[in-house]
Design a protein around this motif. Structure first.
Motif, PDB file in Angstrom:
ATOM      1  N   THR A  71       4.067   0.795  -5.680  1.00 21.08           N
ATOM      2  CA  THR A  71       3.820   2.104  -5.827  1.00 21.08           C
ATOM      3  C   THR A  71       2.293   2.357  -4.843  1.00 21.08           C
ATOM      4  N   GLN A  72       2.096   3.811  -4.917  1.00 18.77           N
ATOM      5  CA  GLN A  72       1.058   4.245  -4.074  1.00 18.77           C
ATOM      6  C   GLN A  72      -0.312   3.308  -4.239  1.00 18.77           C
ATOM      7  N   ASP A  73      -0.596   3.118  -5.568  1.00 21.28           N
ATOM      8  CA  ASP A  73      -1.828   2.438  -5.808  1.00 21.28           C
ATOM      9  C   ASP A  73      -1.721   0.916  -5.433  1.00 21.28           C
ATOM     10  N   ASP A  74      -0.604   0.334  -5.095  1.00 18.33           N
ATOM     11  CA  ASP A  74      -0.638  -1.017  -4.779  1.00 18.33           C
ATOM     12  C   ASP A  74      -1.132  -1.236  -3.393  1.00 18.33           C
ATOM     13  N   SER A 127      10.202   3.028  -1.018  1.00 18.38           N
ATOM     14  CA  SER A 127       8.854   2.104  -0.971  1.00 18.38           C
ATOM     15  C   SER A 127       8.938   0.791  -1.426  1.00 18.38           C
TER      16      SER A 127
END
Ligand code: ATP
Ligand code: MG
Length: 420
Positions: free
Chosen positions: A72-75, A113
């Motif tokens: 995910t984006q926050d990883d 992703s």
């Protein structure tokens, strides 16, 4: 060889989630003699991650990172690590293949992703993840005039991280030596008393190392042996086991995660025997312990939980209700009656009884809260005292274990208790 552990995740930094990964990793490093100098927690923020990685790679020789490897984006762990190392990210075909396979085997579509999870900072190597999608990252940084720094980035999910550490990171840290562990459990002595009995065995830096931990009155001796070959370690562990047996005798009941109930259920099952329970002060804990063990439902025929003020005689033939204040004499007698009533009521070979709370005098006008437990079979009964140790959370499990230990001793033909 100082180490730093970094927990990545806004959920950790914000306090929403407790960082158990750093604790677990510190314990593991301690076991192999690597001192941990720093714990760092950082939110899912790119710049902050880069800074934290740079700092750690300067001040520690071993850096263990958990979290932020997901799709995910926050990883951001892999991107931030590449930046900190000053390299770009490159695709690793075998990792991509493994991720594709994982999705195919689960019948789930793979998103773009997920492809990012197969990208690694140039010069690093992937740590395969057999139980999740995110592979870990292993890299080493050469430092002028100093020993190189090694970094392992692992998933945040504790079970995935544990396995990756054990299988792939730990062997890299301990070089060519082998580490073997064993856990021996005993019940009856307190922690301090056990330590005294073991003497030099638990000295820091001893080889093998023996550590003592206590969990709800079960004392675990954790043995860690290090050597060049596995057989060396096994021989060292065997030596310690013999010494433990000499010093702790029949208080030793099991290994690894075993508790007294595991032994009791196993021994009863082997004999095709059954047990019934009547308990008050333990509030169902004794029956629950037996029930929770695999096979427990076949040996526990029933458990009756009696509130302290229950009219025992209405529920149990011939058992008077407890007098308002149980003492040493009335307590043991009632425990035996409860154990016998449990046998009758559930038609079992063995019965266990736990009274409600009473008090015993300590002298000097002081008293201590106490329950009494007993075991009964067709021929014998034996009762024991379970004093409150001051920690109410430990009282029920400890009292249950005293009862279970009476039964264990009966089944194995050991002396009825430590002081007999
Ligand atoms: P995944 O590939 O599963 O997404 P990840 O490497 O991205 O793994 P996170 O997304 O950061 O890891 O965390 C996944 C789960 O692991 C979350 O439930 C998170 O709360 C938990 N977790 C992460 N870090 C820790 C930690 N330090 N201690 C305990 N649990 C953690
Ligand atoms: Mg995360």
């Amino acid at each position: 060889m100082p180490a730093e552990i970094i927990a990545v995740g806004t959920e950790i930094a914000s306090g929403a989630k407790l960082d158990t990964n750093s604790q677990w990793l510190s314990l593991r490093l301690g076991e192999v003699g690597i001192p941990v100098r720093y714990h760092t927690t950082v939110a899912d923020d790119f710049d902050a991650n880069v800074e934290v990685f740079r700092t750690a790679l300067q001040r520690a020789e071993i850096v263990l990172v958990t979290g932020g490897l997901g799709p995910t984006q926050d990883d951001l762990t892999r991107q931030a690590l590449a930046q900190a190392l000053g390299v770009d990210l490159v695709l690793d075909d075998p990792s991509l293949h493994a991720i594709e396979e994982m999705f195919a085997s689960r019948g789930r579509p793979m998103s773009a992703s997920n492809r990012l999870q197969a990208m690694f900072p140039r010069g690093s190597s992937p740590l395969p993840n057999p139980v999740g999608t995110a592979p870990g990252i292993w890299c080493s940084l050469l430092r002028a005039g100093e020993a190189p720094a090694h970094l392992a980035a692992m998933p945040g999910v504790p079970s995935e991280m544990h396995r990756m550490f054990r299988e792939q990171v730990e062997p890299r840290l301990t070089g060519h030596s082998v580490i073997r562990r064993a856990v021996v459990n005993c019940f009856g002595f307190g922690e301090a008393q056990t330590e005294e009995l073991l003497g030099d065995l638990t000295r820091r830096g001893a080889d093998p190392e023996v550590g003592i931990t206590a969990h709800e009155a079960t004392i675990s001796l954790r043995i860690i042996a290090q050597g060049i070959r596995q057989t060396d370690c096994d021989a060292k562990i065997e030596g310690v086991r013999r010494l433990l047996a000499e010093r702790l005798g029949d208080t030793i009941f099991g290994v690894d995660d075993e508790e007294p109930e595991h032994v009791v259920v196993r021994e009863l099952a082997q004999r095709g025997a059954t047990v019934g329970v009547c308990e008050s002060a333990t509030r169902g804990n004794l029956s629950e312990r037996l029930m929770r063990v695999e096979g427990g439902e076949r040996v526990l025929r029933g458990g009756l939980v009696l509130p302290a003020d229950a009219v025992f005689s209405a529920l149990l033939d011939g058992v008077p209700s407890p007098p308002s204040a149980l003492n040493a004499a009335t307590g043991s007698a009632l425990a035996v009656q409860l154990a016998q009533a449990a046998r009758r009521r559930f038609h079992t070979a063995y019965g266990l009884g736990v009274t409600s709370l009473g008090e015993v005098a300590l002298g000097g006008g002081r008293t201590v809260a106490c329950a009494w437990v007993a075991v009964a079979d067709g021929e014998h009964t034996h009762a024991a005292e379970a004093r409150s140790t001051g920690n109410p959370a430990i009282f029920a499990p400890r009292t249950s274990k005293i009862a279970l230990d009476l039964l264990r001793r009966r089944l194995l033909g050991l002396r009825p208790s430590l002081d007999s």
